[in-house]
Design a protein around this motif. Structure first.
Motif, PDB file in Angstrom:
ATOM      1  N   TYR A   1       0.813  -1.216   0.000  1.00  0.00           N
ATOM      2  CA  TYR A   1       0.000   0.000   0.000  1.00  0.00           C
ATOM      3  C   TYR A   1       0.849   1.269   0.000  1.00  0.00           C
ATOM      4  CZ  TYR A   1      -4.480  -2.363   0.498  1.00  0.00           C
ATOM      5  OH  TYR A   1      -5.590  -3.119   0.268  1.00  0.00           O
TER       6      TYR A   1
ATOM      7  N   TRP B   1       1.528   1.677  -3.555  1.00  0.00           N
ATOM      8  CA  TRP B   1       0.282   1.981  -4.276  1.00  0.00           C
ATOM      9  C   TRP B   1      -0.177   3.410  -4.038  1.00  0.00           C
ATOM     10  CZ3 TRP B   1      -3.104  -2.958  -2.893  1.00  0.00           C
ATOM     11  CH2 TRP B   1      -2.523  -4.085  -3.503  1.00  0.00           C
TER      12      TRP B   1
ATOM     13  N   VAL C   1      -0.312   4.528  -7.764  1.00  0.00           N
ATOM     14  CA  VAL C   1      -1.629   4.345  -8.381  1.00  0.00           C
ATOM     15  C   VAL C   1      -2.276   5.687  -8.770  1.00  0.00           C
ATOM     16  CG1 VAL C   1      -3.900   3.253  -8.138  1.00  0.00           C
ATOM     17  CG2 VAL C   1      -1.861   2.060  -7.354  1.00  0.00           C
TER      18      VAL C   1
ATOM     19  N   LEU D   1      -0.585   6.755 -11.916  1.00  0.00           N
ATOM     20  CA  LEU D   1      -1.046   6.010 -13.102  1.00  0.00           C
ATOM     21  C   LEU D   1      -2.402   6.537 -13.566  1.00  0.00           C
ATOM     22  CD1 LEU D   1      -0.130   2.341 -12.069  1.00  0.00           C
ATOM     23  CD2 LEU D   1       0.776   3.569 -14.058  1.00  0.00           C
TER      24      LEU D   1
ATOM     25  N   MET E   1     -10.252   4.595  -3.057  1.00  0.00           N
ATOM     26  CA  MET E   1     -10.058   3.155  -3.275  1.00  0.00           C
ATOM     27  C   MET E   1      -8.940   2.616  -2.378  1.00  0.00           C
ATOM     28  SD  MET E   1      -8.973   1.370  -6.883  1.00  0.00           S
ATOM     29  CE  MET E   1      -7.233   1.795  -6.918  1.00  0.00           C
ATOM     30  N   LEU E   2      -7.811   3.336  -2.358  1.00  0.00           N
ATOM     31  CA  LEU E   2      -6.645   2.837  -1.616  1.00  0.00           C
ATOM     32  C   LEU E   2      -6.790   2.991  -0.111  1.00  0.00           C
ATOM     33  CD1 LEU E   2      -3.901   4.247  -3.964  1.00  0.00           C
ATOM     34  CD2 LEU E   2      -4.576   1.858  -3.723  1.00  0.00           C
TER      35      LEU E   2
ATOM     36  N   GLY F   1      -9.156   0.370   1.206  1.00  0.00           N
ATOM     37  CA  GLY F   1      -8.487  -0.935   1.228  1.00  0.00           C
ATOM     38  C   GLY F   1      -7.465  -1.026   2.349  1.00  0.00           C
TER      39      GLY F   1
ATOM     40  N   GLY G   1     -13.299   0.561  -0.884  1.00  0.00           N
ATOM     41  CA  GLY G   1     -12.302   0.396  -1.946  1.00  0.00           C
ATOM     42  C   GLY G   1     -12.959   0.141  -3.298  1.00  0.00           C
ATOM     43  N   MET G   2     -13.940  -0.749  -3.313  1.00  0.00           N
ATOM     44  CA  MET G   2     -14.643  -1.074  -4.562  1.00  0.00           C
ATOM     45  C   MET G   2     -15.379   0.154  -5.112  1.00  0.00           C
ATOM     46  SD  MET G   2     -14.034  -4.143  -5.567  1.00  0.00           S
ATOM     47  CE  MET G   2     -15.300  -4.469  -6.774  1.00  0.00           C
TER      48      MET G   2
ATOM     49  N   TRP H   1     -12.984   2.354  -6.879  1.00  0.00           N
ATOM     50  CA  TRP H   1     -12.569   1.772  -8.166  1.00  0.00           C
ATOM     51  C   TRP H   1     -13.687   1.945  -9.210  1.00  0.00           C
ATOM     52  CZ3 TRP H   1     -12.624  -4.049  -9.681  1.00  0.00           C
ATOM     53  CH2 TRP H   1     -11.831  -4.263 -10.818  1.00  0.00           C
TER      54      TRP H   1
ATOM     55  N   PRO I   1      -8.182  -6.312  -6.053  1.00  0.00           N
ATOM     56  CA  PRO I   1      -9.359  -6.632  -5.230  1.00  0.00           C
ATOM     57  C   PRO I   1      -9.579  -8.140  -5.094  1.00  0.00           C
ATOM     58  CG  PRO I   1     -10.020  -5.485  -7.249  1.00  0.00           C
ATOM     59  CD  PRO I   1      -8.527  -5.384  -7.131  1.00  0.00           C
TER      60      PRO I   1
ATOM     61  N   ASP J   1       2.034  -6.420 -11.687  1.00  0.00           N
ATOM     62  CA  ASP J   1       2.712  -5.119 -11.698  1.00  0.00           C
ATOM     63  C   ASP J   1       3.506  -4.900 -12.986  1.00  0.00           C
ATOM     64  OD1 ASP J   1       1.581  -4.364  -9.337  1.00  0.00           O
ATOM     65  OD2 ASP J   1       3.391  -4.532  -8.115  1.00  0.00           O
TER      66      ASP J   1
ATOM     67  N   ASN K   1       0.697  -3.721 -15.256  1.00  0.00           N
ATOM     68  CA  ASN K   1       0.032  -2.496 -14.807  1.00  0.00           C
ATOM     69  C   ASN K   1       0.960  -1.305 -14.660  1.00  0.00           C
ATOM     70  OD1 ASN K   1      -2.304  -4.015 -14.773  1.00  0.00           O
ATOM     71  ND2 ASN K   1      -2.045  -4.600 -12.643  1.00  0.00           N
ATOM     72  N   LYS K   2       2.231  -1.550 -14.499  1.00  0.00           N
ATOM     73  CA  LYS K   2       3.164  -0.423 -14.374  1.00  0.00           C
ATOM     74  C   LYS K   2       4.054  -0.282 -15.610  1.00  0.00           C
ATOM     75  CE  LYS K   2       3.423   0.041  -9.392  1.00  0.00           C
ATOM     76  NZ  LYS K   2       2.489  -0.923  -8.787  1.00  0.00           N
TER      77      LYS K   2
HETATM   78  C1  LIG Z   1       1.044  -0.760  -9.508  1.00  0.00           C
HETATM   79  C2  LIG Z   1       0.015  -1.046  -8.586  1.00  0.00           C
HETATM   80  C3  LIG Z   1      -1.319  -0.998  -8.875  1.00  0.00           C
HETATM   81  C4  LIG Z   1      -1.798  -0.673 -10.242  1.00  0.00           C
HETATM   82  C5  LIG Z   1      -2.237  -1.283  -7.788  1.00  0.00           C
HETATM   83  C6  LIG Z   1      -3.572  -1.189  -7.886  1.00  0.00           C
HETATM   84  C7  LIG Z   1      -4.411  -1.483  -6.779  1.00  0.00           C
HETATM   85  C8  LIG Z   1      -5.782  -1.575  -6.809  1.00  0.00           C
HETATM   86  C9  LIG Z   1      -6.543  -1.351  -8.073  1.00  0.00           C
HETATM   87  C10 LIG Z   1      -6.479  -1.915  -5.584  1.00  0.00           C
HETATM   88  C11 LIG Z   1      -7.837  -1.999  -5.485  1.00  0.00           C
HETATM   89  C12 LIG Z   1      -8.650  -2.368  -4.300  1.00  0.00           C
HETATM   90  C13 LIG Z   1     -10.026  -2.476  -4.493  1.00  0.00           C
HETATM   91  C14 LIG Z   1     -10.669  -2.174  -5.804  1.00  0.00           C
HETATM   92  C15 LIG Z   1     -10.963  -2.888  -3.406  1.00  0.00           C
HETATM   93  C16 LIG Z   1     -10.274  -3.501  -2.228  1.00  0.00           C
HETATM   94  C17 LIG Z   1      -9.074  -2.776  -1.818  1.00  0.00           C
HETATM   95  C18 LIG Z   1      -8.031  -2.621  -2.925  1.00  0.00           C
HETATM   96  C19 LIG Z   1      -7.207  -1.424  -2.477  1.00  0.00           C
HETATM   97  C20 LIG Z   1      -7.160  -3.880  -2.959  1.00  0.00           C
END
Ligand SMILES: *C/C=C(C)/C=C/C=C(C)/C=C/C1=C(C)CCCC1(C)C
Length: 233
Positions: free
Chosen positions: A78, A81, A85, A88, A117-118, A121, A138-139, A142, A184, A209, A212-213
């Motif tokens: 986290y 993130w 995040v 991004l 979201m973060l 979570g 968190g959801m 998102w 998630p 990652d 996504n990165k």
């Molecule tokens: C490089 C790291 C990335 C792109 C991380 C992305 C993280 C998420 C999209 C986390 C999403 C979450 C939810 C949608 C609900 C529950 C809690 C989280 C933070 C795990």
């Protein structure tokens, strides 16, 4: 204290190394190539390098913890993130603003939605809040940012584009939908139900990652390069 070394049978440990090195290489690449693209795309390239650079430092630490203890608490992620995040997510604003004038409301909605979201979570996963409540918040964050890029103002602006910039926005949109669903799901199976173990969870996060990165940044670079006329900047 005994020194622990990476074991050749530790696949998850190996992926920690692999992604660390790939993040370092990407950071150099994005920052060096920044000056070879048209000025309007340079902020996006800077951001891509910041994302991989911050993640690199973080991965070096997580890898060390993993190799010496055989565990790497998700709560560590986290910290990464929280910085990478939002960076991004605001890329969507910069992709649009590289090719047209767009309102700053897009920027703020993407930024704030990501934080909700973060933080939701984190509070859930670190035990400061009920697990289910953290997940729901968190959801909601998102879904809010997905709505913005699919049907909100950002999505509508993107629909009016054509060519490479539109393709780039579309591709990145699917990364935050499908690529990001890993996290998630990790919360659900690794934490809420406890059915995924740490070895699998970290392996999946590490591979995700990459997409996504690093891939996210590469697609932006490719777009920026293709929209830079030969012999000009
Ligand atoms: C490089 C790291 C990335 C792109 C991380 C992305 C993280 C998420 C999209 C986390 C999403 C979450 C939810 C949608 C609900 C529950 C809690 C989280 C933070 C795990």
């Amino acid at each position: 204290m005994k020194t622990t070394l990476l074991q050749s049978s530790d696949i998850t440990g190996i992926t920690f190394w692999l992604i660390s090195m790939a993040l370092l290489a990407s950071t150099f690449f994005f920052w060096i190539e920044r000056n070879s693209v048209k000025a309007s795309w340079r902020t996006s390239m800077t951001l891509s390098g910041l994302v991989t650079g911050i993640a690199f430092v973080h991965y070096m630490y997580m890898r060390e913890v993993w190799v010496s203890t055989g565990t790497s608490p998700t709560v560590f992620r986290y910290i990464d993130w929280l910085l990478t995040v939002p960076l991004l997510m605001i890329e969507f604003y910069f992709i649009l603003s590289a090719v047209k004038k767009v309102s700053s409301g897009i920027f703020w909605r993407l930024f704030l939605g990501t934080l909700v979201m973060l933080i939701g979570g984190y509070l859930g996963e670190a035990g400061y809040m009920n697990i289910n409540a953290g997940f729901i918040i968190g959801m909601a964050g998102w879904i809010f940012i997905l709505y913005e890029v699919f049907s909100g103002e950002a999505g509508r602006e993107a629909a009016r584009l054509s060519g490479a910039a539109k393709d780039c926005f579309e591709f990145c949109k699917w990364i935050v939908t499908i690529g990001w669903s890993v996290y998630p799901l990790g919360y659900l199976f690794g934490y809420m139900t406890g059915s995924a173990n740490e070895v699998t969870l970290n392996l999946v996060y590490n591979l995700a990652d990459f997409i996504n990165k690093i891939l996210f940044g590469l697609v932006i670079y490719k777009t920026a390069a293709s929209l830079t006329p030969a012999g000009s900047k």
